[in-house]
Scaffold this motif. Structure first.
Motif, mmCIF file in Angstrom:
data_model
loop_
_atom_site.group_PDB
_atom_site.id
_atom_site.type_symbol
_atom_site.label_atom_id
_atom_site.label_comp_id
_atom_site.label_asym_id
_atom_site.label_seq_id
_atom_site.Cartn_x
_atom_site.Cartn_y
_atom_site.Cartn_z
ATOM 1 N N CYS A 21 0.805 -1.233 0.000
ATOM 2 C CA CYS A 21 0.000 0.000 0.000
ATOM 3 C C CYS A 21 0.831 1.273 0.000
ATOM 4 N N HIS A 25 0.053 5.036 -1.618
ATOM 5 C CA HIS A 25 0.057 6.246 -0.786
ATOM 6 C C HIS A 25 1.059 7.264 -1.320
ATOM 7 N N SER A 39 -5.653 -0.235 0.216
ATOM 8 C CA SER A 39 -4.809 0.931 0.491
ATOM 9 C C SER A 39 -5.580 1.983 1.282
ATOM 10 N N ALA A 43 -4.700 3.503 4.841
ATOM 11 C CA ALA A 43 -4.692 4.954 5.036
ATOM 12 C C ALA A 43 -5.473 5.343 6.283
ATOM 13 N N LEU A 48 -4.135 8.928 7.005
ATOM 14 C CA LEU A 48 -3.707 9.661 5.816
ATOM 15 C C LEU A 48 -4.920 10.300 5.138
ATOM 16 N N TYR A 51 -4.877 11.279 1.343
ATOM 17 C CA TYR A 51 -4.991 10.138 0.431
ATOM 18 C C TYR A 51 -6.437 9.657 0.353
#
Length: 130
Positions: A21, A25, A39, A43, A48, A51
């Motif tokens: 992943c 990212h 992913s 995240a 994240l 993202y």
């Protein structure tokens, strides 16, 4: 020369984060809706938010997620139950387990994805009541 330690990816695959992943990212397009969904789970684990917003389809994307103000979740694992792609659309059914304040939860969702310009995007999801 000392080699950097590898970190297992949070998405549930037995792979190094950077090779799994982490590359998405960092900007590489996920090749499948399932890879994008994994992913996105990673995240969330890593908070994240940029993202997550960038991989959310513009038609349904919120202005912000505000993950920093939410009660902190400890993500425990991801299981993909089903995935199916037909051309530029796909669905991925998954169960994500997490804890908030010591209490365990399960998020069981069938997510819809669309591919535009060679990139997959999360559109929305239907929650399952387990």
């Amino acid at each position: 020369m000392k080699q950097a330690a590898t970190v297992t990816c949070h998405c549930g695959l037995n792979a190094d984060y950077v090779a799994c992943c982490g590359r998405y990212h960092a900007g590489e397009a996920a090749p499948t809706a399932q890879a994008l969904m994994r992913s996105r789970y990673s995240a969330y684990v890593l908070a994240l938010e940029p993202y997550l917003l960038a991989t959310w389809h513009a038609s349904t994307r919120p202005l912000q997620l505000d993950l920093a103000s939410d009660a902190p979740a400890r993500w425990l694992g991801l299981t993909v139950k089903h995935h199916e792609a037909t051309g530029d659309t796909a669905v991925v059914e998954f169960v994500a387990r997490y804890k908030v304040g010591g209490r365990a939860y399960r998020l069981h969702e069938t997510s819809r994805f669309v591919r535009e310009g060679g990139r997959w995007f999360y559109v929305d999801g239907e929650l399952h009541q387990d």
